[in-house]
Design a protein around this motif. Structure first.
Motif, mmCIF file in Angstrom:
data_model
loop_
_atom_site.group_PDB
_atom_site.id
_atom_site.type_symbol
_atom_site.label_atom_id
_atom_site.label_comp_id
_atom_site.label_asym_id
_atom_site.label_seq_id
_atom_site.Cartn_x
_atom_site.Cartn_y
_atom_site.Cartn_z
ATOM 1 N N GLY A 164 42.466 -31.162 96.584
ATOM 2 C CA GLY A 164 41.617 -30.525 95.578
ATOM 3 C C GLY A 164 41.614 -31.333 94.297
ATOM 4 N N ILE A 165 40.486 -31.320 93.593
ATOM 5 C CA ILE A 165 40.466 -31.961 92.279
ATOM 6 C C ILE A 165 39.747 -31.044 91.302
ATOM 7 C CG2 ILE A 165 38.368 -33.300 92.771
ATOM 8 C CD1 ILE A 165 39.641 -35.563 90.998
ATOM 9 N N VAL A 166 40.278 -30.958 90.093
ATOM 10 C CA VAL A 166 39.636 -30.181 89.034
ATOM 11 C C VAL A 166 39.347 -31.157 87.902
ATOM 12 C CG1 VAL A 166 39.833 -28.212 87.483
ATOM 13 C CG2 VAL A 166 40.945 -28.144 89.722
ATOM 14 N N PHE A 167 38.098 -31.088 87.409
ATOM 15 C CA PHE A 167 37.640 -32.093 86.461
ATOM 16 C C PHE A 167 37.722 -31.587 85.013
ATOM 17 C CE2 PHE A 167 35.327 -32.526 90.438
ATOM 18 C CZ PHE A 167 35.471 -33.862 90.733
ATOM 19 N N GLN A 168 37.743 -32.543 84.109
ATOM 20 C CA GLN A 168 37.756 -32.216 82.682
ATOM 21 C C GLN A 168 36.550 -31.354 82.301
ATOM 22 O OE1 GLN A 168 38.082 -35.750 80.318
ATOM 23 N NE2 GLN A 168 37.578 -34.713 78.419
ATOM 24 N N SER A 172 26.222 -18.533 91.774
ATOM 25 C CA SER A 172 27.135 -17.561 91.188
ATOM 26 C C SER A 172 28.571 -18.065 91.342
ATOM 27 C CB SER A 172 26.989 -16.220 91.895
ATOM 28 O OG SER A 172 27.476 -16.324 93.218
ATOM 29 N N VAL A 173 29.478 -17.438 90.602
ATOM 30 C CA VAL A 173 30.891 -17.791 90.692
ATOM 31 C C VAL A 173 31.352 -17.714 92.152
ATOM 32 C CG1 VAL A 173 33.194 -16.900 90.156
ATOM 33 C CG2 VAL A 173 31.516 -17.199 88.329
ATOM 34 N N LEU A 174 30.988 -16.638 92.822
ATOM 35 C CA LEU A 174 31.417 -16.442 94.204
ATOM 36 C C LEU A 174 30.920 -17.580 95.096
ATOM 37 C CD1 LEU A 174 32.858 -14.338 96.087
ATOM 38 C CD2 LEU A 174 30.560 -13.581 96.696
ATOM 39 N N ARG A 175 29.633 -17.933 94.919
ATOM 40 C CA ARG A 175 29.036 -18.974 95.753
ATOM 41 C C ARG A 175 29.671 -20.329 95.459
ATOM 42 N NH1 ARG A 175 27.577 -20.111 100.376
ATOM 43 N NH2 ARG A 175 25.770 -21.441 100.678
ATOM 44 N N ASN A 176 29.985 -20.579 94.183
ATOM 45 C CA ASN A 176 30.686 -21.800 93.819
ATOM 46 C C ASN A 176 31.972 -21.948 94.624
ATOM 47 O OD1 ASN A 176 30.178 -23.788 91.396
ATOM 48 N ND2 ASN A 176 29.138 -21.878 90.842
ATOM 49 N N ILE A 177 32.651 -20.823 94.786
ATOM 50 C CA ILE A 177 33.963 -20.849 95.429
ATOM 51 C C ILE A 177 33.850 -20.910 96.950
ATOM 52 C CG2 ILE A 177 36.112 -19.532 95.734
ATOM 53 C CD1 ILE A 177 35.532 -18.390 92.889
ATOM 54 N N THR A 178 32.839 -20.243 97.509
ATOM 55 C CA THR A 178 32.756 -20.164 98.981
ATOM 56 C C THR A 178 31.987 -21.321 99.598
ATOM 57 O OG1 THR A 178 30.812 -18.749 98.803
ATOM 58 C CG2 THR A 178 32.933 -17.647 99.051
ATOM 59 N N LEU A 179 31.271 -22.092 98.787
ATOM 60 C CA LEU A 179 30.452 -23.176 99.355
ATOM 61 C C LEU A 179 31.296 -24.141 100.192
ATOM 62 C CD1 LEU A 179 27.558 -24.517 99.362
ATOM 63 C CD2 LEU A 179 28.431 -26.008 97.573
ATOM 64 N N GLY A 180 32.396 -24.621 99.589
ATOM 65 C CA GLY A 180 33.256 -25.578 100.278
ATOM 66 C C GLY A 180 33.823 -25.020 101.581
ATOM 67 N N PRO A 181 34.522 -23.870 101.507
ATOM 68 C CA PRO A 181 35.083 -23.309 102.737
ATOM 69 C C PRO A 181 34.023 -23.079 103.822
ATOM 70 C CG PRO A 181 36.025 -22.204 100.835
ATOM 71 C CD PRO A 181 34.969 -23.138 100.317
ATOM 72 N N ALA A 196 37.891 -15.583 98.569
ATOM 73 C CA ALA A 196 37.466 -15.856 97.191
ATOM 74 C C ALA A 196 37.771 -14.654 96.298
ATOM 75 C CB ALA A 196 35.974 -16.185 97.154
ATOM 76 N N ASP A 197 37.474 -13.459 96.795
ATOM 77 C CA ASP A 197 37.739 -12.249 95.998
ATOM 78 C C ASP A 197 39.225 -12.104 95.697
ATOM 79 O OD1 ASP A 197 35.201 -11.297 95.516
ATOM 80 O OD2 ASP A 197 35.073 -10.291 97.460
ATOM 81 N N GLU A 198 40.021 -12.430 96.706
ATOM 82 C CA GLU A 198 41.474 -12.373 96.538
ATOM 83 C C GLU A 198 41.921 -13.303 95.401
ATOM 84 O OE1 GLU A 198 44.554 -13.769 99.705
ATOM 85 O OE2 GLU A 198 43.196 -12.301 100.622
ATOM 86 N N LEU A 199 41.415 -14.551 95.456
ATOM 87 C CA LEU A 199 41.789 -15.530 94.435
ATOM 88 C C LEU A 199 41.274 -15.121 93.061
ATOM 89 C CD1 LEU A 199 41.108 -18.823 96.425
ATOM 90 C CD2 LEU A 199 43.322 -18.096 95.542
ATOM 91 N N LEU A 200 40.034 -14.632 93.020
ATOM 92 C CA LEU A 200 39.455 -14.222 91.736
ATOM 93 C C LEU A 200 40.275 -13.101 91.119
ATOM 94 C CD1 LEU A 200 35.628 -14.337 92.552
ATOM 95 C CD2 LEU A 200 36.833 -15.752 90.887
ATOM 96 N N ALA A 201 40.666 -12.154 91.966
ATOM 97 C CA ALA A 201 41.464 -11.033 91.460
ATOM 98 C C ALA A 201 42.785 -11.544 90.909
ATOM 99 C CB ALA A 201 41.682 -10.017 92.573
ATOM 100 N N ILE A 221 39.307 -24.142 89.133
ATOM 101 C CA ILE A 221 40.612 -24.229 89.806
ATOM 102 C C ILE A 221 40.597 -23.366 91.070
ATOM 103 C CG2 ILE A 221 43.080 -23.687 89.611
ATOM 104 C CD1 ILE A 221 42.850 -24.402 86.607
ATOM 105 N N VAL A 222 40.030 -22.168 90.943
ATOM 106 C CA VAL A 222 39.926 -21.289 92.115
ATOM 107 C C VAL A 222 39.085 -21.951 93.203
ATOM 108 C CG1 VAL A 222 38.960 -19.122 92.970
ATOM 109 C CG2 VAL A 222 40.326 -19.129 90.883
ATOM 110 N N ARG A 223 37.994 -22.620 92.780
ATOM 111 C CA ARG A 223 37.140 -23.306 93.748
ATOM 112 C C ARG A 223 37.940 -24.344 94.536
ATOM 113 N NH1 ARG A 223 31.935 -26.619 91.676
ATOM 114 N NH2 ARG A 223 33.548 -27.961 90.811
ATOM 115 N N ALA A 224 38.799 -25.079 93.833
ATOM 116 C CA ALA A 224 39.630 -26.075 94.516
ATOM 117 C C ALA A 224 40.656 -25.390 95.411
ATOM 118 C CB ALA A 224 40.320 -26.968 93.488
ATOM 119 N N LEU A 225 41.230 -24.289 94.937
ATOM 120 C CA LEU A 225 42.267 -23.594 95.718
ATOM 121 C C LEU A 225 41.698 -22.958 96.986
ATOM 122 C CD1 LEU A 225 44.328 -21.755 92.956
ATOM 123 C CD2 LEU A 225 44.988 -23.786 94.275
#
Lengths: 249, 249
Positions: A84-88, A97-106, A121-126, A151-155
């Protein structure tokens, strides 16, 4: 700390005539947190981008969990899924949406079914206090929230190694703490992390080891107490002195 | 200024004749229904061509952006295609394809002029529109693609889910601009003997030796392109407002 998570051997990288990395050797054990410090332009970001193969390297070797990722013919996409990488600058996808940002990769890279990806994703967001932001678009979030989503997106890819590239440098001072808190939590859970940062007191707290990069080489490395408390190299001393003068340590 | 021109026209020596032959109320009323019904063919040509152009142009733009030396021949082909069809006047493409291909009498290949007229418009306009797409793709910051690739998405997935959706949103106004041009150029298909609005007006003119049907045709075209132009303006203004709002946030 047992097996090796990341091994970098004699890594060289140039942009045109400018040699940014001039022979980097660095090894990370599993669950180890290593902070890269050094002035802007010392090669911290480039080093992280090389480890994620976002930059092709000129020579040297990078081995992630026993697999040489710089070998020819390696499946770059498969490999990146584990790192995973998180950028500046967050680099969230503004049209999702936030959810889609996170689920796209998986969903697209790992083939996880939508329901499972959403649940994870919901678990991580919570967990990171972002549950009420799942339907928001990135431009509706504060910088700190955006970076936590990143960070959640990478996780969400469940990486074995997380690279953090000056993740608080673009944030307003009052938003830095919430992001650092997340990283502390990850360190506490044993996430292997390579962190480029300007936050010296954070590095002192969270890192098992600190590496001082200067002009493309690791000039000095050691436990944070030693690097911050009793730096051996004059260049490290100079750098830390400037940081102290700027009131950042 | 407009008043001066209008005054000059109305007081010119030939105005009475021109008025009779271009602005004849009776001729107008007689020809207008025929031309309007023929105009539906222009609308059909426009809609069919537009669908193919949107898809085909995107394919060209994506092929032109394929990375790496392996794809050099494909990139080169895409460049040649764009250069060729932007360079040759539309009217020539229509003549060459519309009269040339049916004359070959190839088995299984359609020989209706209408078909080849539409193909010509698709070929010419795809070259223009692919450049619009390309500008849009280039305008999406590379960090977006990097973020997508870092999640393990392939180049194609990064384009499809992250880069192209953002690019398309940005180029909708210039796309509509090209489609205003396309709407007008549907009249060129008349050269192949297809009875669309312009051809119908030519027929009416030939029957009465009065040019009023041309004016009627012009009015019909304007009635469609002006709303499209205003719609484009509205979209541009809306984007501008959004960008400013985004900057303030």
């Amino acid at each position: 700390m047992s097996s090796v998570a990341l091994e970098i051997v004699d890594l060289h990288k140039s942009f045109g005539k400018l040699e940014v990395l001039r022979g980097i050797d660095l090894t990370l054990a599993e669950h180890e947190v290593v902070c890269l410090i050094g002035a802007s332009g010392s090669g911290k970001s480039t080093l992280l981008r090389c480890v994620n193969l976002l930059e092709p390297i000129d020579s040297g070797r990078i081995v992630v969990r026993g697999e040489e990722i710089t070998a020819p013919g390696v499946d770059v996409n498969a490999l990146r899924r584990g790192i995973g990488i998180v950028f500046q600058s967050f680099n969230l996808f503004p049209h999702m949406s936030v959810l889609r940002n996170i689920t796209l990769g998986p969903q697209k890279a790992l083939g996880v079914p939508a329901a499972d990806a959403n649940a994870h994703a919901d678990e991580l967001l919570a967990r990171f206090g972002l549950a009420d932001k799942r339907e928001e678009y990135p431009d509706r979030l504060s910088g700190g929230q955006q970076q936590r989503v990143a960070i959640v997106r990478a996780l969400a890819m469940q990486p074995g190694l997380l690279l953090l590239d000056e993740v608080t440098s673009a944030l307003d001072p009052e938003l830095v703490a919430e992001v650092l808190e997340v990283i502390r939590e990850l360190a506490g859970e044993g996430m292997t992390m390579l962190i480029a940062t300007h936050e010296m007191s954070f590095a002192r707290d969270v890192a098992h080891r600190v590496c001082f990069l200067d002009a493309g080489v690791i000039l000095e490395e050691g436990p944070p107490e030693q690097v911050f408390g009793a730096p051996r190299e004059p260049r490290t001393q100079q750098f830390l002195q400037r940081i102290v003068q700027a009131g950042r340590l | 200024m407009v008043g001066v021109v209008a005054f000059a026209v109305v007081n010119s020596a030939g105005w009475e004749d021109v008025k009779q032959s271009f602005f004849n109320r009776q001729e107008f009323d007689e020809s207008f229904p025929d031309i309007l019904s023929a105009f539906w063919l222009n609308v059909k040509i426009f809609l069919i061509a537009e669908v193919f152009i949107l898809v085909f142009a995107l394919v060209i733009a994506v092929l032109r952006g394929l990375p790496g030396p392996v794809f050099f021949p494909i990139r080169a082909l895409a460049v040649v295609y764009v250069d060729l069809f932007r360079g040759v006047p539309t009217i020539l493409v229509i003549y060459i394809l519309g009269f040339g291909v049916p004359a070959l009498a190839l088995p299984g290949v359609p020989n209706e002029p209408l078909f080849w007229g539409i193909v010509s418009l698709v070929l010419v306009y795809s070259a223009y529109v692919s450049e619009v797409y390309r500008a849009g793709i280039d305008s999406v910051h590379p960090s977006q693609a990097a973020a997508a690739r870092s999640l393990g998405l392939t180049h194609g997935q990064a384009l499809r889910f992250v880069v192209v959706p953002q690019a398309v949103r940005r180029v909708i106004p210039p796309l509509l601009n090209d489609f205003i041009g396309l709407q007008k150029d549907t009249a060129l298909v008349a050269l192949l003997g297809v009875v669309e609005a312009f051809r119908q007006s030519q027929i009416d003119v030939a029957g009465s030796f009065n040019y009023t049907p041309y004016i009627a045709t012009a009015i019909i075209f304007i009635a469609l392109t002006v709303p499209m132009a205003r719609f484009t303006d509205w979209l541009i203004a809306r984007d501008k407002r959004r960008q400013q709002a985004g900057r303030l946030a």
